[in-house]
Each structure stands twice: as C-alpha cells, then as structure tokens.
Design a protein around this motif. Structure first.
Motif, mmCIF file in Angstrom:
data_model
loop_
_atom_site.group_PDB
_atom_site.id
_atom_site.type_symbol
_atom_site.label_atom_id
_atom_site.label_comp_id
_atom_site.label_asym_id
_atom_site.label_seq_id
_atom_site.Cartn_x
_atom_site.Cartn_y
_atom_site.Cartn_z
ATOM 1 N N LEU A 94 46.367 49.257 39.796
ATOM 2 C CA LEU A 94 45.677 48.023 40.168
ATOM 3 C C LEU A 94 46.621 47.089 40.924
ATOM 4 C CD1 LEU A 94 43.193 46.155 40.004
ATOM 5 C CD2 LEU A 94 44.067 45.331 37.794
ATOM 6 N N LEU A 95 47.862 46.957 40.459
ATOM 7 C CA LEU A 95 48.831 46.101 41.133
ATOM 8 C C LEU A 95 49.227 46.677 42.484
ATOM 9 C CD1 LEU A 95 51.233 45.027 38.235
ATOM 10 C CD2 LEU A 95 49.349 43.738 39.242
ATOM 11 N N CYS A 96 49.422 47.985 42.542
ATOM 12 C CA CYS A 96 49.764 48.631 43.824
ATOM 13 C C CYS A 96 48.702 48.344 44.875
ATOM 14 C CB CYS A 96 49.906 50.135 43.636
ATOM 15 S SG CYS A 96 51.354 50.656 42.684
ATOM 16 N N ASN A 97 47.445 48.472 44.495
ATOM 17 C CA ASN A 97 46.359 48.257 45.455
ATOM 18 C C ASN A 97 46.179 46.785 45.798
ATOM 19 O OD1 ASN A 97 45.541 50.930 46.005
ATOM 20 N ND2 ASN A 97 44.470 51.039 44.047
ATOM 21 N N ALA A 98 46.430 45.901 44.844
ATOM 22 C CA ALA A 98 46.356 44.469 45.140
ATOM 23 C C ALA A 98 47.403 44.096 46.188
ATOM 24 C CB ALA A 98 46.563 43.654 43.870
ATOM 25 N N ILE A 99 48.608 44.649 46.062
ATOM 26 C CA ILE A 99 49.670 44.423 47.045
ATOM 27 C C ILE A 99 49.256 45.001 48.395
ATOM 28 C CG2 ILE A 99 52.029 45.105 47.651
ATOM 29 C CD1 ILE A 99 52.601 45.011 44.558
ATOM 30 N N ARG A 100 48.671 46.157 48.371
ATOM 31 C CA ARG A 100 48.270 46.847 49.610
ATOM 32 C C ARG A 100 47.191 46.091 50.370
ATOM 33 N NH1 ARG A 100 46.042 53.093 49.468
ATOM 34 N NH2 ARG A 100 46.367 53.594 51.687
ATOM 35 N N TYR A 101 46.231 45.489 49.649
ATOM 36 C CA TYR A 101 45.061 44.886 50.291
ATOM 37 C C TYR A 101 45.069 43.360 50.304
ATOM 38 C CZ TYR A 101 43.089 49.609 49.929
ATOM 39 O OH TYR A 101 42.869 50.958 50.036
ATOM 40 N N HIS A 102 46.191 42.729 49.970
ATOM 41 C CA HIS A 102 46.135 41.275 49.792
ATOM 42 C C HIS A 102 45.963 40.500 51.108
ATOM 43 C CE1 HIS A 102 50.569 41.330 50.568
ATOM 44 N NE2 HIS A 102 50.416 40.061 50.900
ATOM 45 N N HIS A 103 45.945 41.202 52.244
ATOM 46 C CA HIS A 103 45.600 40.552 53.510
ATOM 47 C C HIS A 103 44.288 41.086 54.090
ATOM 48 C CE1 HIS A 103 48.977 37.903 54.386
ATOM 49 N NE2 HIS A 103 49.763 38.811 53.831
ATOM 50 N N ASN A 104 43.594 41.901 53.325
ATOM 51 C CA ASN A 104 42.339 42.479 53.789
ATOM 52 C C ASN A 104 41.170 41.596 53.318
ATOM 53 O OD1 ASN A 104 39.995 44.011 54.189
ATOM 54 N ND2 ASN A 104 41.078 45.945 53.855
ATOM 55 N N HIS A 105 40.539 40.916 54.260
ATOM 56 C CA HIS A 105 39.461 39.987 53.906
ATOM 57 C C HIS A 105 38.089 40.669 53.770
ATOM 58 C CE1 HIS A 105 42.230 36.725 54.277
ATOM 59 N NE2 HIS A 105 42.501 37.016 55.534
ATOM 60 N N LYS A 106 38.082 41.986 53.891
ATOM 61 C CA LYS A 106 36.825 42.720 53.731
ATOM 62 C C LYS A 106 36.691 43.312 52.329
ATOM 63 C CE LYS A 106 36.446 43.917 58.635
ATOM 64 N NZ LYS A 106 36.326 45.012 59.639
ATOM 65 N N VAL A 107 37.653 43.001 51.474
ATOM 66 C CA VAL A 107 37.629 43.558 50.114
ATOM 67 C C VAL A 107 36.482 42.977 49.300
ATOM 68 C CG1 VAL A 107 38.856 43.550 47.909
ATOM 69 C CG2 VAL A 107 40.051 44.208 49.999
ATOM 70 N N SER A 133 35.210 31.717 35.011
ATOM 71 C CA SER A 133 34.570 32.248 33.803
ATOM 72 C C SER A 133 33.726 33.492 34.061
ATOM 73 C CB SER A 133 33.693 31.166 33.157
ATOM 74 O OG SER A 133 32.716 30.701 34.072
ATOM 75 N N ASP A 134 33.278 33.669 35.302
ATOM 76 C CA ASP A 134 32.448 34.842 35.599
ATOM 77 C C ASP A 134 33.290 36.036 36.055
ATOM 78 O OD1 ASP A 134 33.152 33.416 37.853
ATOM 79 O OD2 ASP A 134 31.357 33.949 38.982
ATOM 80 N N PHE A 135 34.606 35.896 36.074
ATOM 81 C CA PHE A 135 35.497 36.998 36.443
ATOM 82 C C PHE A 135 35.935 37.747 35.193
ATOM 83 C CE2 PHE A 135 37.500 36.129 40.876
ATOM 84 C CZ PHE A 135 36.243 35.925 41.410
ATOM 85 N N GLU A 136 36.083 39.059 35.315
ATOM 86 C CA GLU A 136 36.589 39.873 34.215
ATOM 87 C C GLU A 136 38.119 39.929 34.216
ATOM 88 O OE1 GLU A 136 34.866 43.726 34.114
ATOM 89 O OE2 GLU A 136 32.798 43.008 34.122
ATOM 90 N N LEU A 137 38.721 39.598 35.326
ATOM 91 C CA LEU A 137 40.171 39.658 35.480
ATOM 92 C C LEU A 137 40.862 38.737 34.483
ATOM 93 C CD1 LEU A 137 42.498 40.719 37.359
ATOM 94 C CD2 LEU A 137 42.219 38.581 38.640
ATOM 95 N N ASP A 138 41.964 39.212 33.876
ATOM 96 C CA ASP A 138 42.692 38.354 32.935
ATOM 97 C C ASP A 138 43.824 37.624 33.662
ATOM 98 O OD1 ASP A 138 45.521 39.688 32.144
ATOM 99 O OD2 ASP A 138 44.051 41.265 32.514
ATOM 100 N N PRO A 139 44.154 36.418 33.218
ATOM 101 C CA PRO A 139 45.152 35.578 33.895
ATOM 102 C C PRO A 139 46.545 36.193 33.971
ATOM 103 C CG PRO A 139 43.847 34.263 32.376
ATOM 104 C CD PRO A 139 43.510 35.696 32.103
ATOM 105 N N GLU A 140 46.907 37.010 32.987
ATOM 106 C CA GLU A 140 48.249 37.599 32.987
ATOM 107 C C GLU A 140 48.392 38.627 34.104
ATOM 108 O OE1 GLU A 140 50.196 35.975 31.201
ATOM 109 O OE2 GLU A 140 48.575 34.948 30.166
ATOM 110 N N THR A 141 47.342 39.402 34.344
ATOM 111 C CA THR A 141 47.358 40.351 35.463
ATOM 112 C C THR A 141 47.417 39.598 36.785
ATOM 113 O OG1 THR A 141 46.130 42.025 34.215
ATOM 114 C CG2 THR A 141 46.096 42.214 36.620
ATOM 115 N N ALA A 142 46.679 38.490 36.869
ATOM 116 C CA ALA A 142 46.698 37.666 38.081
ATOM 117 C C ALA A 142 48.101 37.118 38.318
ATOM 118 C CB ALA A 142 45.690 36.525 37.956
ATOM 119 N N TYR A 143 48.771 36.725 37.244
ATOM 120 C CA TYR A 143 50.139 36.205 37.363
ATOM 121 C C TYR A 143 51.085 37.269 37.917
ATOM 122 C CZ TYR A 143 54.632 34.129 36.152
ATOM 123 O OH TYR A 143 55.905 33.635 36.220
#
Length: 299
Positions: A202-215, A129-139
């Motif tokens: 946003l999707l391009c960068n999520a793919i790029r950083y999805h193994h970066n734990h410093k995000v 509930s405290d996230f601004e991200l929408d579920p469809e983008t997450a999907y």
C-alpha cells in the motif's frame, strides 16, 4: 522514455540496490494492524524482545519532548506514556533518517516538507469520517511520499539541484520539470526505493501514484485512492506554506481560500476536506512538525 533517461534510471536503480534495509523490528511492527485492539500489547511484546527498540522507547519517554516528572525505567510505563502509534511513527522516521541522514540544508528542507505532509495527512485523515484509511498509515505514507527525492539527491545531486533551481511553485510543476528534464520523476524513483526497503505494498503504491490525479474515482482499491488524495492534498498545503512564509498573518478567510484554490483539485469531486478545522489547527500542526524535525536532525 529517452535512451539516456533509461540508462540514468537504471544507474539509480543499481544504487538503490545498495541501500541498507530498515530494521527487522520495524517490518514486524508494520505488519500488524494498527486498528487491532491488541496492537499495544504486540508492540510491548516486541519491545521486550528487542533491546534496541526498548532502549529507543525508554529514551524517548525520558526526552525533553516527553518531559516526565521523574525518570522512567520501565518499558511498559514508557510505552504507555508515549503511545504505541507514536513510537512506530518515530521509529520509522529515525530509521529512514539513518538511510538518508539530514546532514545538509537541502536534506533538512526535504525532511521538513515530508514531516509536514505526514502531520497534515494524519490530522486530515482523523477528520474524514467516511474514509476507511487509518491516520497512522496516512502519517507513514506522508513521511515517505518523497523518498524518491531523497534518493535522487543522494545519487544524482547535480540533476536534483538543477530541477530545484527551476523555481517550481507547486508539486505538479516539480513533477513536470522532472519528467521533461530527466525523462522520469521522483515518484518512479521512490517506488523503486520503497520496493527495495520492503515497505508494505500500500505504501509502495501510494509513493508511486502520489502525483497521479486520476486515482480518485478509478477502479483501484479504495484504501489506496483515499491515501493518495490525502497525500496530494497535504503535499500541496505544505508547499503552499513553504512558498508563502507570511501565511501565518493571513486571516482565517484568506487561509481557507488559499487552501481551497491551491490544494483541492477538480478531480477530488465528492471529497469534503475539513478546510475550516484544518486552518484553525495549522499553526499547531506546523509547530509539531518543527519539533519532530528537530528530533530527526538529532539522529
């Protein structure tokens, strides 16, 4: 990066340049704000002007997955029944499946994982509930997070299989094996593919950083931070399930303990993942993922 690794990555990029583009109507759908109260009307307007999209919507509304009482022929009735968000998600998956056809066991395993991450990500996002991200983008991000692995399997299958045969047990081990053996990772390849497919930044960068734990906790945009850690969490959970087929027999306590120990990293400090609610819903989420996989494999 080693010289041979650089040459290999350049070769991959040359092949990526020959990937077919996604349908123009999908780009148009992605361009609109899914939280806009007029989103349904925009999808309806586009579908009325695009016969393939209209056919897709009506076809799905009449499919076994939708199971209507009588045959639907009206586009508005069909879209109302299925839902605008679900149609966009399905169309995205179908479009990607036409680029990376699930015609082998290896591809089907990749698709299963990607769909599971998508379904889990969307579910988790709805509860944050405290996230601004929408579920469809997450999907959508969950569905596409491993597009680099799809690309590598298509272009350098021998190297891909060699990595898979090393027996990695979690996403970080996979990332490490790729970096050590190849000199680059599927996250880098995925970013190149995502740019070629003209996905939103946003999707391009999520793919790029999805193994970066410093995000998480960094100075990059909060929306991207939220998206990346949800993908990381969901990625780990999907792999946990894959590596432990007996998970369905675990008690609620065992399942929750495993989720916490395998999927929540120290870097996620301050984030309250809905572990208890998720563990209750997990069997249903996996069943939903299986139904979606069957739909994709029917392309």
């Amino acid at each position: 990066m080693r010289q041979d690794s650089k040459a290999e990555l350049q070769r991959i990029n040359q092949h990526i340049e020959r990937l077919p583009l996604l349908p123009a109507v999908l780009f148009e759908l992605m361009r609109h704000d899914k939280n806009d109260e007029k989103y349904y009307e925009k999808v309806l307007e586009l579908s009325r002007a695009d016969p393939p999209l209209a056919s897709f919507i009506i076809g799905y509304a009449n499919s076994a997955g939708s199971a209507p009482n009588k045959h639907i022929t009206d586009i508005k009735v069909a879209l109302t029944r299925v839902g605008a968000h679900r149609i966009v998600n399905l169309l995205t998956a179908k479009s990607i499946a036409k680029v990376f056809v699930p015609n082998s066991d290896e591809f089907k395993i990749l698709w299963q994982h990607s769909i599971e991450v998508a379904v889990i990500s969307s579910f988790v996002c709805r509860l944050m509930s405290d996230f601004e991200l929408d579920p469809e983008t997450a999907y959508i991000a969950g569905l596409m997070h491993d597009i680099g692995r799809f690309t590598m399997f298509s272009i350098i299958p021998d190297s891909f299989k060699e990595i898979e045969e090393q027996g990695w047990s979690d996403p970080d081990e996979l990332y490490g094996s790729e970096s050590e053996s190849l000199g680059f990772s599927h996250a880098e390849v995925g970013y190149l593919a995502a740019k070629k497919l003209k996905l939103p930044e946003l999707l391009c960068n999520a793919i790029r950083y999805h193994h970066n734990h410093k995000v998480w906790g960094s100075n990059i945009a909060m929306l991207l931070q939220e998206l990346v850690i949800i993908i990381q969490f969901s990625d780990c959970l999907s792999i946990l399930i894959e590596k432990n087929p007996s998970w369905i027999k675990w008690s609620d306590k065992e399942l929750q303990e495993n989720i916490v120990s395998h999927c929540i990293r120290p870097e996620f400090a301050g984030v309250n993942f809905p572990v208890a609610t998720l563990s209750d819903a997990l069997p249903s989420l996996m069943k939903n993922s299986q139904h979606l996989l069957e739909s994709i494999c029917a392309v």
